[in-house]
Design an enzyme around this catalytic site. Structure first.
Site, PDB file in Angstrom:
ATOM      1  N   ARG A 109       0.882  -1.177   0.000  1.00  0.00           N
ATOM      2  CA  ARG A 109       0.000   0.000   0.000  1.00  0.00           C
ATOM      3  C   ARG A 109       0.913   1.219   0.000  1.00  0.00           C
ATOM      4  O   ARG A 109       1.706   1.411   0.920  1.00  0.00           O
ATOM      5  CB  ARG A 109      -0.908   0.004   1.228  1.00  0.00           C
ATOM      6  N   HIS A 136      -7.297   0.743  -6.633  1.00  0.00           N
ATOM      7  CA  HIS A 136      -7.550  -0.098  -5.457  1.00  0.00           C
ATOM      8  C   HIS A 136      -8.205  -1.400  -5.946  1.00  0.00           C
ATOM      9  O   HIS A 136      -9.367  -1.681  -5.661  1.00  0.00           O
ATOM     10  CB  HIS A 136      -8.455   0.650  -4.480  1.00  0.00           C
ATOM     11  N   GLN A 139     -10.078  -3.976  -3.593  1.00  0.00           N
ATOM     12  CA  GLN A 139     -11.382  -3.530  -3.094  1.00  0.00           C
ATOM     13  C   GLN A 139     -12.465  -3.776  -4.144  1.00  0.00           C
ATOM     14  O   GLN A 139     -13.562  -4.259  -3.820  1.00  0.00           O
ATOM     15  CB  GLN A 139     -11.321  -2.044  -2.732  1.00  0.00           C
ATOM     16  N   ASP A 225     -17.132   7.033  -1.817  1.00  0.00           N
ATOM     17  CA  ASP A 225     -15.927   6.930  -0.985  1.00  0.00           C
ATOM     18  C   ASP A 225     -15.792   8.254  -0.239  1.00  0.00           C
ATOM     19  O   ASP A 225     -16.505   9.216  -0.527  1.00  0.00           O
ATOM     20  CB  ASP A 225     -14.708   6.664  -1.894  1.00  0.00           C
ATOM     21  N   CYS A 265     -16.302   1.443   0.421  1.00  0.00           N
ATOM     22  CA  CYS A 265     -15.122   0.625   0.755  1.00  0.00           C
ATOM     23  C   CYS A 265     -14.722   0.765   2.219  1.00  0.00           C
ATOM     24  O   CYS A 265     -13.989  -0.085   2.725  1.00  0.00           O
ATOM     25  CB  CYS A 265     -13.963   0.970  -0.172  1.00  0.00           C
ATOM     26  N   ARG A 293     -13.345  -8.884   1.474  1.00  0.00           N
ATOM     27  CA  ARG A 293     -11.920  -8.637   1.200  1.00  0.00           C
ATOM     28  C   ARG A 293     -11.109  -9.885   1.562  1.00  0.00           C
ATOM     29  O   ARG A 293     -10.176 -10.267   0.858  1.00  0.00           O
ATOM     30  CB  ARG A 293     -11.419  -7.431   2.024  1.00  0.00           C
TER      31      ARG A 293
HETATM   32  N1   CP Z   1     -11.179  -0.197   2.212  1.00  0.00           N
HETATM   33  C1   CP Z   1      -9.912  -0.272   2.681  1.00  0.00           C
HETATM   34  O1   CP Z   1      -8.943  -0.450   1.907  1.00  0.00           O
HETATM   35  O2   CP Z   1      -9.833  -0.184   4.026  1.00  0.00           O
HETATM   36  P1   CP Z   1      -8.498   0.073   4.875  1.00  0.00           P
HETATM   37  O3   CP Z   1      -7.974   1.443   4.474  1.00  0.00           O
HETATM   38  O4   CP Z   1      -8.932   0.007   6.302  1.00  0.00           O
HETATM   39  O5   CP Z   1      -7.495  -0.992   4.522  1.00  0.00           O
END
Ligand code: CP
Length: 310
Positions: A109, A136, A139, A225, A265, A293
């Protein structure tokens, strides 16, 4: 000895896999989920190790990858910028060469997509995008699986995106192009999706609406989002003003299809991008979406390491 095994595949953006790969992954995710619910062991990755590199905060991504890898029989190494040489300017190329000699799989990430692409170019093992500024994909994999669980195939359906033209919106557009559905995009002025950044071939799989209510009309799924994604915190006040009309309300859900779902998400800010009545209401699928997920990423890790299994 070759430094890169033949058949090495990364998952850096949604378009890295084919429609056939996704059909397999959705079936495999359902099987893995059934086994998980039945407390049935499924450990095809015993003795495999996943390195997770986080340059931004996470709850869902951290827990789902870490729990998922242990459930598959493997183990996990967790690295952050603050507790590794990554935060002390060791070149990405060097980090990739070293880490990928010690583990079987890497999840990252980070900020710019170019960083994960550079890492992958120097990695001997598959690299998974756990969120970048641009995409992403894990997701959206979970969101699609959730939609299919609730409503069946997404082909030919309409997904309304209300809010920022961000990494989620870009990834929805890639998914629509690959899997044959349409995205109704409504973003405030100045926060539109850039088709070149989204990496899609044509504009045929999406329509742009100035008015979010119009975007939601007839939609099978309404999704949004946060107004300010990680990395854009300095713009928070300006975004609060610009996004004030891009809040998913019960009125927006009322113009969508009767059986429309709502997804987010997470984490969510009730009263900003979505009203509490929507996210906590009967059309919301956000808790299944979050749980999924775990299941889809277990299927993804298994697929990248072992290929398609019977
Ligand atoms: N939706 C998502 O990626 O959540 P986090 O940022 O908690 O990993």
């Amino acid at each position: 000895m070759s430094t890169k095994p033949p058949g090495l595949r990364h998952y850096l953006q949604f378009s890295d896999l084919s429609a056939e790969d996704y059909a397999y992954l959705f079936e495999r995710s359902a099987l893995i989920k059934r086994k998980f619910k039945a407390y049935e062991k499924h450990q095809p990755l015993s003795d495999r190790t996943l390195a997770m590199i986080f340059e931004k905060a996470s709850t869902r991504t951290r827990v789902s990858f870490e729990a998922g890898m242990y459930q598959l029989g493997g183990s996990v190494v967790h690295l952050t910028t603050g507790d590794s040489q990554l935060g002390r300017a060791e070149p990405i190329e060097d980090s990739a060469k070293v880490i990928s000699r010690m583990v079987d799989l890497v999840m990252i990430r980070t900020y710019e997509q170019t960083k994960i692409e550079t890492f992958a170019a120097h990695s001997r093992v598959p690299v998974i995008n756990g969120l970048t500024n641009e995409f992403h994909p894990c997701q959206i994999l979970a969101d699609l699986f959730t939609f299919i669980e609730h409503r069946g195939s997404i082909a030919g359906k309409v997904v309304a995106w209300v809010g920022d033209g961000n990494n989620m919106a870009n990834t929805w557009l890639q998914a629509a192009e690959l899997l044959g559905f349409t995205v109704h995009l409504s973003t405030p002025s100045g926060y539109e999706v850039d088709q070149a950044v989204a990496g899609i071939r044509s504009g045929e799989s999406y329509k742009v609406f100035r008015d979010p209510m119009q975007a939601c009309k007839g939609a099978d799924l309404v999704t949004t989002d946060v107004w300010t994604s990680m990395g854009y915190e300095a713009e928070n006040e300006a975004r609060k003003k610009a996004f004030a009309d891009w809040c998913v309300t019960p009125a927006m859900m009322a113009v969508a299809k009767n059986d429309a779902l709502f997804m987010h998400c997470l984490p969510a800010h009730r009263g900003e991008e979505v009203m509490a009545e929507v996210i906590d209401g009967p059309q919301s699928a956000v808790w299944d979406e979050a749980e999924n997920r775990l299941h889809v990423q277990k299927a993804l890790m298994e697929f990248l390491l072992l290929g398609r299994l019977a």
